[in-house]
Scaffold this active site. Sequence first.
Site, PDB file in Angstrom:
ATOM      1  N   GLY A  45      -0.006  -0.318  -8.064  1.00  0.00           N
ATOM      2  CA  GLY A  45       1.293  -0.591  -8.656  1.00  0.00           C
ATOM      3  C   GLY A  45       2.273  -0.956  -7.563  1.00  0.00           C
ATOM      4  CD  GLN A  50       6.837   0.213  -3.892  1.00  0.00           C
ATOM      5  OE1 GLN A  50       6.357  -0.067  -4.989  1.00  0.00           O
ATOM      6  NE2 GLN A  50       6.185   0.927  -2.995  1.00  0.00           N
ATOM      7  CB  CYS A  96       4.421   5.673  -2.221  1.00  0.00           C
ATOM      8  SG  CYS A  96       5.684   4.449  -2.573  1.00  0.00           S
ATOM      9  CG  LEU A  97       1.514   0.101  -1.915  1.00  0.00           C
ATOM     10  CD1 LEU A  97       1.575  -1.303  -2.515  1.00  0.00           C
ATOM     11  CD2 LEU A  97       0.227   0.292  -1.138  1.00  0.00           C
ATOM     12  CG  HIS A 138       4.428   6.170  -8.149  1.00  0.00           C
ATOM     13  ND1 HIS A 138       4.147   7.137  -7.216  1.00  0.00           N
ATOM     14  CD2 HIS A 138       4.851   5.083  -7.440  1.00  0.00           C
ATOM     15  CE1 HIS A 138       4.397   6.662  -6.001  1.00  0.00           C
ATOM     16  NE2 HIS A 138       4.820   5.416  -6.112  1.00  0.00           N
ATOM     17  CD  GLU A 139       4.540   1.434  -8.829  1.00  0.00           C
ATOM     18  OE1 GLU A 139       5.550   0.991  -8.247  1.00  0.00           O
ATOM     19  OE2 GLU A 139       3.584   1.941  -8.218  1.00  0.00           O
ATOM     20  CG  HIS A 142       9.061   2.758  -6.547  1.00  0.00           C
ATOM     21  ND1 HIS A 142       9.505   3.076  -5.290  1.00  0.00           N
ATOM     22  CD2 HIS A 142       7.714   2.947  -6.519  1.00  0.00           C
ATOM     23  CE1 HIS A 142       8.474   3.447  -4.541  1.00  0.00           C
ATOM     24  NE2 HIS A 142       7.375   3.386  -5.258  1.00  0.00           N
TER      25      HIS A 142
HETATM   26 ZN    ZN Z   1       5.468   3.927  -4.747  1.00  0.00          ZN
END
Ligand code: ZN
Length: 185
Positions: A45, A50, A96-97, A138-139, A142
């Site tokens: 995701g 991000q 998380c990225l 989670h997304e 963000h």
């Molecule tokens: Zn994340």
Amino acid sequence: MILPIYAYGHPVLRKETEEIDKDYPELHQLVFNMFETMYQANGVGIAAPQVGIPIRLFLVDTAQIEEDEEKGLKMAFINPEILEETGEDCLHEEGCLSIPKVRGDVSRPEKVKIRFFDIDFNEYIEEFDGYTARVIQHEYDHIEGILFTDLLKPIKKRLIKRRLEKIKQGDVDAEYRMKFGVKRR
Ligand code: ZN
């Protein structure tokens, strides 16, 4: 085009996000680039903040890892709104990225009902559960300026504090290109 991923500590990850409409410039291209960026970083995701864009857009692809194809989902969520979260709270490890090499258990309700638009601005109201629900939650966080590390237990937060500080300073080895809020020395 692969985009740099904005790291923990960059202010864009905490910025208020805006809804978009059909006229948003080069939306298809942006979604394509975000998918590419996500795959290249082995993510499931990714949210627009991000990649440095504070708009209400995120992508999910759990189809790439779910063994049962029926359960997986590949979708762009535009202007999403969580309507309801139900079921039992489940504790699962997340990463998380934007926060490389940090993982931790987060408790979230098992099901999520969400209203959103797809890339052609068709409206949907759907309910998801399992791994796909987890990624959506989670997304969604963000685009609300929330990171999974905010949701960890206090003891875990203390344990990763230094690591987060290092990421903020650009002191991290990610396997993908990142952008930091603080200039690298
Ligand atoms: Zn994340």
